[in-house]
Design a protein around this motif. Structure first.
Motif, PDB file in Angstrom:
ATOM      1  N   GLU A   1     -21.656   5.189  -9.654  1.00 52.16           N
ATOM      2  CA  GLU A   1     -21.802   3.954  -8.885  1.00 52.16           C
ATOM      3  C   GLU A   1     -20.439   3.266  -8.842  1.00 52.16           C
ATOM      4  OE1 GLU A   1     -26.395   3.132 -10.233  1.00 52.16           O
ATOM      5  OE2 GLU A   1     -24.765   2.596 -11.584  1.00 52.16           O
ATOM      6  N   LYS A   2     -19.704   3.507  -7.754  1.00 52.51           N
ATOM      7  CA  LYS A   2     -18.299   3.128  -7.685  1.00 52.51           C
ATOM      8  C   LYS A   2     -18.111   1.643  -7.416  1.00 52.51           C
ATOM      9  CE  LYS A   2     -17.014   7.767  -6.163  1.00 52.51           C
ATOM     10  NZ  LYS A   2     -18.360   8.297  -6.441  1.00 52.51           N
ATOM     11  N   ARG A   3     -17.021   1.096  -8.002  1.00 45.92           N
ATOM     12  CA  ARG A   3     -16.667  -0.310  -7.829  1.00 45.92           C
ATOM     13  C   ARG A   3     -15.175  -0.409  -7.557  1.00 45.92           C
ATOM     14  NH1 ARG A   3     -20.196   0.222 -12.031  1.00 45.92           N
ATOM     15  NH2 ARG A   3     -22.134  -0.993 -11.954  1.00 45.92           N
ATOM     16  N   PRO A   4     -14.751  -1.509  -6.922  1.00 43.90           N
ATOM     17  CA  PRO A   4     -13.316  -1.697  -6.694  1.00 43.90           C
ATOM     18  C   PRO A   4     -12.554  -1.696  -8.025  1.00 43.90           C
ATOM     19  CG  PRO A   4     -14.587  -3.275  -5.410  1.00 43.90           C
ATOM     20  CD  PRO A   4     -15.564  -2.597  -6.317  1.00 43.90           C
ATOM     21  N   GLY A   5     -11.416  -1.030  -8.027  1.00 44.35           N
ATOM     22  CA  GLY A   5     -10.589  -0.994  -9.227  1.00 44.35           C
ATOM     23  C   GLY A   5     -10.879   0.161 -10.159  1.00 44.35           C
ATOM     24  N   ASP A   6     -11.934   0.936  -9.890  1.00 41.76           N
ATOM     25  CA  ASP A   6     -12.292   2.040 -10.785  1.00 41.76           C
ATOM     26  C   ASP A   6     -11.137   3.021 -10.980  1.00 41.76           C
ATOM     27  OD1 ASP A   6     -14.831   1.182 -11.354  1.00 41.76           O
ATOM     28  OD2 ASP A   6     -15.839   2.465  -9.894  1.00 41.76           O
ATOM     29  N   PHE A   7     -10.475   3.366  -9.865  1.00 46.29           N
ATOM     30  CA  PHE A   7      -9.430   4.390  -9.954  1.00 46.29           C
ATOM     31  C   PHE A   7      -8.254   3.915 -10.808  1.00 46.29           C
ATOM     32  CE2 PHE A   7      -5.778   6.859  -8.745  1.00 46.29           C
ATOM     33  CZ  PHE A   7      -6.283   8.145  -8.602  1.00 46.29           C
ATOM     34  N   LEU A   8      -7.828   2.680 -10.607  1.00 40.29           N
ATOM     35  CA  LEU A   8      -6.693   2.161 -11.376  1.00 40.29           C
ATOM     36  C   LEU A   8      -7.029   2.060 -12.862  1.00 40.29           C
ATOM     37  CD1 LEU A   8      -5.357  -0.625  -8.983  1.00 40.29           C
ATOM     38  CD2 LEU A   8      -4.359   1.629  -9.432  1.00 40.29           C
ATOM     39  N   LEU A   9      -8.247   1.655 -13.171  1.00 37.68           N
ATOM     40  CA  LEU A   9      -8.653   1.573 -14.574  1.00 37.68           C
ATOM     41  C   LEU A   9      -8.715   2.961 -15.202  1.00 37.68           C
ATOM     42  CD1 LEU A   9     -11.475  -1.115 -14.273  1.00 37.68           C
ATOM     43  CD2 LEU A   9      -9.237  -1.414 -15.355  1.00 37.68           C
ATOM     44  N   ALA A  10      -9.271   3.918 -14.464  1.00 37.69           N
ATOM     45  CA  ALA A  10      -9.342   5.282 -14.978  1.00 37.69           C
ATOM     46  C   ALA A  10      -7.949   5.871 -15.161  1.00 37.69           C
ATOM     47  CB  ALA A  10     -10.172   6.149 -14.038  1.00 37.69           C
TER      48      ALA A  10
ATOM     49  N   ILE B   1     -11.637  10.103 -32.118  1.00 35.59           N
ATOM     50  CA  ILE B   1     -12.379  10.570 -30.950  1.00 35.59           C
ATOM     51  C   ILE B   1     -12.978   9.369 -30.239  1.00 35.59           C
ATOM     52  CG2 ILE B   1     -14.313  11.988 -30.139  1.00 35.59           C
ATOM     53  CD1 ILE B   1     -13.908  13.626 -32.771  1.00 35.59           C
ATOM     54  N   ILE B   2     -12.695   9.261 -28.952  1.00 30.63           N
ATOM     55  CA  ILE B   2     -13.199   8.132 -28.163  1.00 30.63           C
ATOM     56  C   ILE B   2     -14.003   8.662 -26.980  1.00 30.63           C
ATOM     57  CG2 ILE B   2     -12.610   6.044 -26.891  1.00 30.63           C
ATOM     58  CD1 ILE B   2     -10.005   5.886 -28.420  1.00 30.63           C
ATOM     59  N   LYS B   3     -15.267   8.283 -26.933  1.00 39.51           N
ATOM     60  CA  LYS B   3     -16.138   8.673 -25.816  1.00 39.51           C
ATOM     61  C   LYS B   3     -15.872   7.720 -24.648  1.00 39.51           C
ATOM     62  CE  LYS B   3     -20.058  11.321 -25.452  1.00 39.51           C
ATOM     63  NZ  LYS B   3     -20.779  10.978 -24.259  1.00 39.51           N
ATOM     64  N   PHE B   4     -15.571   8.294 -23.477  1.00 35.66           N
ATOM     65  CA  PHE B   4     -15.279   7.480 -22.290  1.00 35.66           C
ATOM     66  C   PHE B   4     -16.306   7.795 -21.220  1.00 35.66           C
ATOM     67  CE2 PHE B   4     -13.179   6.461 -18.274  1.00 35.66           C
ATOM     68  CZ  PHE B   4     -12.699   5.192 -18.547  1.00 35.66           C
ATOM     69  N   TRP B   5     -16.869   6.729 -20.615  1.00 33.42           N
ATOM     70  CA  TRP B   5     -17.941   6.953 -19.648  1.00 33.42           C
ATOM     71  C   TRP B   5     -17.877   6.036 -18.432  1.00 33.42           C
ATOM     72  CZ3 TRP B   5     -18.115   3.932 -23.871  1.00 33.42           C
ATOM     73  CH2 TRP B   5     -18.724   2.683 -23.781  1.00 33.42           C
ATOM     74  N   ILE B   6     -17.066   4.966 -18.491  1.00 32.99           N
ATOM     75  CA  ILE B   6     -17.052   4.020 -17.386  1.00 32.99           C
ATOM     76  C   ILE B   6     -15.705   3.310 -17.336  1.00 32.99           C
ATOM     77  CG2 ILE B   6     -18.074   2.189 -18.804  1.00 32.99           C
ATOM     78  CD1 ILE B   6     -19.582   1.224 -16.326  1.00 32.99           C
ATOM     79  N   PRO B   7     -15.087   3.141 -16.148  1.00 30.45           N
ATOM     80  CA  PRO B   7     -13.765   2.509 -16.067  1.00 30.45           C
ATOM     81  C   PRO B   7     -13.709   1.100 -16.645  1.00 30.45           C
ATOM     82  CG  PRO B   7     -14.249   3.680 -14.037  1.00 30.45           C
ATOM     83  CD  PRO B   7     -15.503   3.716 -14.850  1.00 30.45           C
ATOM     84  N   PHE B   8     -14.816   0.378 -16.651  1.00 29.66           N
ATOM     85  CA  PHE B   8     -14.842  -0.966 -17.229  1.00 29.66           C
ATOM     86  C   PHE B   8     -14.296  -0.977 -18.649  1.00 29.66           C
ATOM     87  CE2 PHE B   8     -17.214  -3.901 -20.003  1.00 29.66           C
ATOM     88  CZ  PHE B   8     -16.841  -5.124 -19.465  1.00 29.66           C
ATOM     89  N   MET B   9     -14.485   0.126 -19.379  1.00 31.92           N
ATOM     90  CA  MET B   9     -14.056   0.193 -20.773  1.00 31.92           C
ATOM     91  C   MET B   9     -12.590   0.601 -20.937  1.00 31.92           C
ATOM     92  SD  MET B   9     -16.418  -0.735 -22.795  1.00 31.92           S
ATOM     93  CE  MET B   9     -18.172  -1.127 -22.707  1.00 31.92           C
ATOM     94  N   ALA B  10     -11.929   0.928 -19.849  1.00 30.86           N
ATOM     95  CA  ALA B  10     -10.559   1.432 -19.943  1.00 30.86           C
ATOM     96  C   ALA B  10      -9.582   0.448 -20.582  1.00 30.86           C
ATOM     97  CB  ALA B  10     -10.059   1.870 -18.567  1.00 30.86           C
ATOM     98  N   PRO B  11      -9.561  -0.836 -20.217  1.00 35.90           N
ATOM     99  CA  PRO B  11      -8.613  -1.748 -20.860  1.00 35.90           C
ATOM    100  C   PRO B  11      -8.823  -1.852 -22.367  1.00 35.90           C
ATOM    101  CG  PRO B  11      -9.452  -2.705 -18.837  1.00 35.90           C
ATOM    102  CD  PRO B  11     -10.277  -1.498 -19.104  1.00 35.90           C
ATOM    103  N   CYS B  12     -10.073  -2.010 -22.786  1.00 34.19           N
ATOM    104  CA  CYS B  12     -10.395  -2.145 -24.201  1.00 34.19           C
ATOM    105  C   CYS B  12     -10.065  -0.864 -24.967  1.00 34.19           C
ATOM    106  CB  CYS B  12     -11.873  -2.488 -24.361  1.00 34.19           C
ATOM    107  SG  CYS B  12     -12.524  -2.336 -26.025  1.00 34.19           S
TER     108      CYS B  12
END
Length: 406
Positions: free
Chosen positions: A135-144, A97-108
């Motif tokens: 709080e949106k940042r560039p690249g969020d969609f691609l990471l998600a 089970i992996i809790k996901f909350w922010i696109p920054f963590m998507a690669p890891c």
């Protein structure tokens, strides 16, 4: 009790602090109570210091009892992702089970999840707080987008996140994902086939038992004869504390003995908020407690208060709601994201728009109509819906659906 399954939880946990850690640790205890074995893999480095807005990422509380927590993940080191992924892969856990909350963590987390799934045995399920951040940042969609292709299924804790998740479609042209919100009805057939189910956030019942209101006020050195409303949690701009501070300037509220208790650390610039207090001469009406609130003190803040106010401008769901339910507290919340889904308007509190006047009106209505006792009775009934067993059952249902669809 014999062990049923091997569970691995990947995400924030002790020695890290905050709601994510509290959630994963409480979920682990629920599985242990179910007779399963549990290992938590948490971060050795969760955020680089430059990206962390708070004072510290680490807890000063003692470690949780009876939890096997391995501090191993480095969120910005790809070599570490491979190492941790291979280690968990070899465990052949029944469920990861992996809790996901922010696109920054998507690669890891995405790389770790993909490596684990190569063992052709473990089911990797993501519990999602947000797929599209507040709080949106560039690249969020691609990471998600990378993340949603990394797991076997999803459990979302608000229907708004379920809707957001449905925007990630199997299409040949990436541009279609960006324009889809404009043509939702026409493109609704382009759904992905990864199973996803809604299960509301379970109760945060790990902060101790409720205590007497006067005792709580005494512990916090508050006036026993004053009424207190509570804003709780990390302070970010989207949470609308500025609206609540402006509402406290309403002359009708000023005429009553009501004070606002703000309990939480600033994760944004604090100056605009203190400017509102100064501008409106609210120093006597607002108590700012802006250090991180340790687990042992959470009960004091909730139990000293009459009602919990969540004036969010944007949201999906909130763990604060589930702490309020645990401590039998009425709520005022805004009609954004999934907040209104679990706060029946007029029953356990009020659902309003993120508006200064509506906030003031709701606070006054609560006190002038003496709603506290009625709302508390309804809270006690309503909170029975939000069990950890229900979350475990939903995870199992997602796994069953993923097996069928394969």
């Amino acid at each position: 009790m014999t062990t049923k399954r091997k569970i691995v939880i990947v995400g924030s946990a002790y020695p890290l602090r905050g709601g994510l850690s509290a959630y994963n640790e409480r979920l682990a205890k629920a599985y242990l109570e179910n007779g399963d074995s549990v290992i938590i893999y948490t971060f050795r480095l969760q955020y680089p210091k430059i990206l962390f807005p708070g004072k510290t990422q680490y807890s000063s509380d003692p470690p949780p009892k009876n939890l096997d927590i391995k501090v191993k993940i480095n969120s910005i080191n790809p070599f570490n992702w491979f190492k941790v992924g291979k280690e968990i892969k070899k465990l052949k856990a029944d469920i990861v089970i992996i809790k996901f909350w922010i696109p920054f963590m998507a690669p890891c987390l995405g790389k770790i999840a993909r490596i684990i799934r190569k063992n052709k045995y473990s089911k990797v399920i993501s519990i999602i707080d947000n797929i599209i951040p507040h709080e949106k940042r560039p690249g969020d969609f691609l990471l998600a987008k990378y993340w949603v292709k990394s797991v076997d299924g999803f459990v979302v804790m608000s229907k708004s996140v379920l809707s957001d998740l449905n925007t990630f479609k199997k299409t040949k042209h990436l541009i279609l994902n960006y324009i889809r919100p404009l043509f939702a009805a026409d493109l609704s057939t382009f759904d992905n086939d990864i199973p996803k189910l809604f299960c509301p956030h379970p109760l945060y019942d790990n902060f101790g038992i409720p205590i007497n209101k006067n005792k709580a006020k005494e512990e916090l050195k508050l006036n026993p004869d004053t009424n207190y409303i509570l804003f709780f949690g990390f302070i970010r701009d989207y949470k609308g504390l500025d609206l609540l501070l402006e509402a406290m300037n309403d002359e009708r509220i000023r005429s009553l003995d009501i004070k606002l208790l703000v309990a939480g650390e600033f994760y944004t610039d604090s100056k605009p908020y203190f400017y509102i207090i100064e501008k409106n001469n609210l120093k006597e009406s607002v108590i700012m407690s802006n250090d991180f609130i340790p687990d042992k003190d959470v009960a004091k803040y909730f139990c000293a208060s009459d009602i919990v106010v969540q004036p969010y401008k944007d949201a999906t769901q909130s763990g604060v709601t589930q702490i309020a339910y645990h401590f039998d507290k009425p709520m005022i919340t805004t009609n954004v994201g999934g907040l209104a889904e679990i706060v029946p308007n007029g029953k356990v509190g009020y659902v309003i728009e993120p508006d200064i006047n509506q906030l003031a009106d709701a606070i006054l209505k609560f006190y002038n109509q003496e709603k506290e006792s009625e709302f508390i009775k309804n809270v006690v009934i309503e909170k029975q819906k939000y069990s950890w067993d229900n979350m475990i059952e939903t995870i199992d249902e997602v796994i069953e659906k993923s097996n069928i669809e394969k």
